[in-house]
Motif scaffolding. Sequence first.
Motif, PDB file in Angstrom:
ATOM      1  N   LEU A   1     -14.520 -36.899  14.882  1.00  0.00           N
ATOM      2  CA  LEU A   1     -14.562 -38.340  15.038  1.00  0.00           C
ATOM      3  C   LEU A   1     -13.269 -38.958  14.515  1.00  0.00           C
ATOM      4  CD1 LEU A   1     -16.393 -40.754  15.879  1.00  0.00           C
ATOM      5  CD2 LEU A   1     -17.114 -40.834  13.516  1.00  0.00           C
ATOM      6  N   GLU A   2     -12.823 -38.480  13.370  1.00  0.00           N
ATOM      7  CA  GLU A   2     -11.581 -39.022  12.809  1.00  0.00           C
ATOM      8  C   GLU A   2     -10.394 -38.734  13.714  1.00  0.00           C
ATOM      9  OE1 GLU A   2     -11.104 -37.749   8.766  1.00  0.00           O
ATOM     10  OE2 GLU A   2     -12.909 -38.801   8.118  1.00  0.00           O
ATOM     11  N   GLU A   3     -10.389 -37.562  14.363  1.00  0.00           N
ATOM     12  CA  GLU A   3      -9.293 -37.211  15.270  1.00  0.00           C
ATOM     13  C   GLU A   3      -9.251 -38.135  16.487  1.00  0.00           C
ATOM     14  OE1 GLU A   3      -9.671 -33.102  16.256  1.00  0.00           O
ATOM     15  OE2 GLU A   3      -9.390 -32.453  14.176  1.00  0.00           O
ATOM     16  N   GLN A   4     -10.373 -38.765  16.789  1.00  0.00           N
ATOM     17  CA  GLN A   4     -10.449 -39.673  17.934  1.00  0.00           C
ATOM     18  C   GLN A   4     -10.226 -41.129  17.536  1.00  0.00           C
ATOM     19  OE1 GLN A   4     -14.020 -38.968  20.220  1.00  0.00           O
ATOM     20  NE2 GLN A   4     -13.873 -36.783  19.870  1.00  0.00           N
ATOM     21  N   GLY A   5      -9.870 -41.374  16.293  1.00  0.00           N
ATOM     22  CA  GLY A   5      -9.575 -42.731  15.847  1.00  0.00           C
ATOM     23  C   GLY A   5     -10.615 -43.328  14.928  1.00  0.00           C
TER      24      GLY A   5
ATOM     25  N   LEU B   1     -14.386 -47.841  22.434  1.00  0.00           N
ATOM     26  CA  LEU B   1     -14.666 -47.060  23.639  1.00  0.00           C
ATOM     27  C   LEU B   1     -16.075 -47.335  24.157  1.00  0.00           C
ATOM     28  CD1 LEU B   1     -13.040 -43.605  22.811  1.00  0.00           C
ATOM     29  CD2 LEU B   1     -12.415 -45.172  24.664  1.00  0.00           C
ATOM     30  N   LYS B   2     -17.031 -47.455  23.233  1.00  0.00           N
ATOM     31  CA  LYS B   2     -18.415 -47.745  23.599  1.00  0.00           C
ATOM     32  C   LYS B   2     -18.490 -49.079  24.340  1.00  0.00           C
ATOM     33  CE  LYS B   2     -20.953 -49.406  20.449  1.00  0.00           C
ATOM     34  NZ  LYS B   2     -21.919 -50.164  19.706  1.00  0.00           N
TER      35      LYS B   2
ATOM     36  N   MET C   1     -25.176 -48.545  24.952  1.00  0.00           N
ATOM     37  CA  MET C   1     -25.447 -47.115  25.132  1.00  0.00           C
ATOM     38  C   MET C   1     -26.274 -46.816  26.378  1.00  0.00           C
ATOM     39  SD  MET C   1     -24.021 -45.348  22.852  1.00  0.00           S
ATOM     40  CE  MET C   1     -23.339 -45.385  21.223  1.00  0.00           C
ATOM     41  N   ASN C   2     -27.245 -47.645  26.679  1.00  0.00           N
ATOM     42  CA  ASN C   2     -28.096 -47.451  27.846  1.00  0.00           C
ATOM     43  C   ASN C   2     -28.102 -48.728  28.673  1.00  0.00           C
ATOM     44  OD1 ASN C   2     -29.374 -44.743  27.628  1.00  0.00           O
ATOM     45  ND2 ASN C   2     -29.923 -45.563  25.625  1.00  0.00           N
ATOM     46  N   VAL C   3     -27.468 -48.665  29.824  1.00  0.00           N
ATOM     47  CA  VAL C   3     -27.385 -49.808  30.723  1.00  0.00           C
ATOM     48  C   VAL C   3     -28.429 -49.592  31.816  1.00  0.00           C
ATOM     49  CG1 VAL C   3     -25.914 -51.110  32.291  1.00  0.00           C
ATOM     50  CG2 VAL C   3     -24.928 -50.067  30.231  1.00  0.00           C
ATOM     51  N   THR C   4     -29.411 -50.476  31.849  1.00  0.00           N
ATOM     52  CA  THR C   4     -30.495 -50.322  32.816  1.00  0.00           C
ATOM     53  C   THR C   4     -30.398 -51.396  33.890  1.00  0.00           C
ATOM     54  OG1 THR C   4     -31.935 -51.628  31.371  1.00  0.00           O
ATOM     55  CG2 THR C   4     -32.048 -49.236  31.150  1.00  0.00           C
ATOM     56  N   PHE C   5     -30.683 -50.963  35.127  1.00  0.00           N
ATOM     57  CA  PHE C   5     -30.576 -51.867  36.268  1.00  0.00           C
ATOM     58  C   PHE C   5     -31.400 -51.326  37.420  1.00  0.00           C
ATOM     59  CE2 PHE C   5     -27.233 -48.737  36.482  1.00  0.00           C
ATOM     60  CZ  PHE C   5     -27.091 -48.406  37.815  1.00  0.00           C
ATOM     61  N   ARG C   6     -31.526 -52.125  38.455  1.00  0.00           N
ATOM     62  CA  ARG C   6     -32.268 -51.741  39.652  1.00  0.00           C
ATOM     63  C   ARG C   6     -31.709 -52.486  40.842  1.00  0.00           C
ATOM     64  NH1 ARG C   6     -37.685 -52.011  39.214  1.00  0.00           N
ATOM     65  NH2 ARG C   6     -37.590 -51.958  36.969  1.00  0.00           N
ATOM     66  N   THR C   7     -32.221 -52.136  42.012  1.00  0.00           N
ATOM     67  CA  THR C   7     -31.980 -52.917  43.217  1.00  0.00           C
ATOM     68  C   THR C   7     -33.291 -53.649  43.512  1.00  0.00           C
ATOM     69  OG1 THR C   7     -32.756 -51.277  44.824  1.00  0.00           O
ATOM     70  CG2 THR C   7     -30.445 -51.088  44.096  1.00  0.00           C
TER      71      THR C   7
ATOM     72  N   GLY D   1     -36.067 -48.112  38.280  1.00  0.00           N
ATOM     73  CA  GLY D   1     -34.652 -48.419  38.440  1.00  0.00           C
ATOM     74  C   GLY D   1     -33.748 -47.286  37.990  1.00  0.00           C
ATOM     75  N   MET D   2     -32.601 -47.663  37.466  1.00  0.00           N
ATOM     76  CA  MET D   2     -31.593 -46.702  37.041  1.00  0.00           C
ATOM     77  C   MET D   2     -31.188 -46.971  35.603  1.00  0.00           C
ATOM     78  SD  MET D   2     -31.529 -47.141  40.477  1.00  0.00           S
ATOM     79  CE  MET D   2     -30.539 -48.550  40.866  1.00  0.00           C
ATOM     80  N   ARG D   3     -30.620 -45.932  34.995  1.00  0.00           N
ATOM     81  CA  ARG D   3     -30.131 -46.057  33.624  1.00  0.00           C
ATOM     82  C   ARG D   3     -28.838 -45.273  33.505  1.00  0.00           C
ATOM     83  NH1 ARG D   3     -33.354 -43.100  29.140  1.00  0.00           N
ATOM     84  NH2 ARG D   3     -32.210 -41.380  30.044  1.00  0.00           N
ATOM     85  N   ALA D   4     -27.802 -45.946  33.048  1.00  0.00           N
ATOM     86  CA  ALA D   4     -26.540 -45.282  32.742  1.00  0.00           C
ATOM     87  C   ALA D   4     -26.513 -45.027  31.239  1.00  0.00           C
ATOM     88  CB  ALA D   4     -25.364 -46.163  33.151  1.00  0.00           C
ATOM     89  N   SER D   5     -26.559 -43.765  30.867  1.00  0.00           N
ATOM     90  CA  SER D   5     -26.484 -43.399  29.454  1.00  0.00           C
ATOM     91  C   SER D   5     -25.019 -43.221  29.093  1.00  0.00           C
ATOM     92  CB  SER D   5     -27.260 -42.112  29.193  1.00  0.00           C
ATOM     93  OG  SER D   5     -28.635 -42.332  29.422  1.00  0.00           O
ATOM     94  N   LEU D   6     -24.525 -44.065  28.214  1.00  0.00           N
ATOM     95  CA  LEU D   6     -23.095 -44.116  27.890  1.00  0.00           C
ATOM     96  C   LEU D   6     -22.833 -43.706  26.444  1.00  0.00           C
ATOM     97  CD1 LEU D   6     -22.355 -47.502  29.666  1.00  0.00           C
ATOM     98  CD2 LEU D   6     -22.043 -45.199  30.588  1.00  0.00           C
ATOM     99  N   TYR D   7     -23.419 -42.619  26.036  1.00  0.00           N
ATOM    100  CA  TYR D   7     -23.246 -42.144  24.668  1.00  0.00           C
ATOM    101  C   TYR D   7     -21.815 -41.685  24.435  1.00  0.00           C
ATOM    102  CZ  TYR D   7     -28.264 -42.557  24.512  1.00  0.00           C
ATOM    103  OH  TYR D   7     -29.534 -43.070  24.552  1.00  0.00           O
ATOM    104  N   ASN D   8     -21.481 -41.371  23.192  1.00  0.00           N
ATOM    105  CA  ASN D   8     -20.105 -41.041  22.823  1.00  0.00           C
ATOM    106  C   ASN D   8     -19.509 -39.893  23.624  1.00  0.00           C
ATOM    107  OD1 ASN D   8     -19.976 -43.089  20.934  1.00  0.00           O
ATOM    108  ND2 ASN D   8     -20.648 -41.780  19.253  1.00  0.00           N
ATOM    109  N   ALA D   9     -20.324 -38.964  24.090  1.00  0.00           N
ATOM    110  CA  ALA D   9     -19.801 -37.834  24.863  1.00  0.00           C
ATOM    111  C   ALA D   9     -19.366 -38.246  26.271  1.00  0.00           C
ATOM    112  CB  ALA D   9     -20.850 -36.724  24.944  1.00  0.00           C
ATOM    113  N   MET D  10     -19.770 -39.424  26.713  1.00  0.00           N
ATOM    114  CA  MET D  10     -19.405 -39.894  28.053  1.00  0.00           C
ATOM    115  C   MET D  10     -17.969 -40.417  28.034  1.00  0.00           C
ATOM    116  SD  MET D  10     -19.909 -40.766  31.254  1.00  0.00           S
ATOM    117  CE  MET D  10     -21.645 -40.751  31.612  1.00  0.00           C
TER     118      MET D  10
END
Length: 108
Positions: free
Chosen positions: A1-5, A13-14, A43-49, A78-87
């Motif tokens: 984590l420290e190496e990434q700032g 980034l999140k 972290m979790n962006v939820t949406f639908r059409t 709907g949908m969920r974009a999981s945007l955790y630190n590994a993304m």
Amino acid sequence: LEEQGGVEAMQQLKRERAGIIYDVLDNSALYIAHARPGSRSDMNVTFRTPDVELDAEFIKGAAARGLVNVKGHKLAGGMRASLYNAMPLEGARALAEYMKEFEVKHHV
């Protein structure tokens, strides 16, 4: 984590990853964000059409592009974009580009 700032860099980034997806949602005539702006998760962006069949088509098309696990919760749908630190940012950008292309294909 420290190496990434450190924590501060990871928070930035999140926010950037989430902002990429929310920008598409906020400027879309097709997608409906589940959460209002004051209650949104980075972290979790939820949406639908507006149509569950379109949701299913979106999920299938996303998987074909290597964008996996975007199917939303079994109760919420709907949908969920999981945007955790590994993304990486590139992953959020790839999803945003697919969202835009899908919307153009299914113009409302």
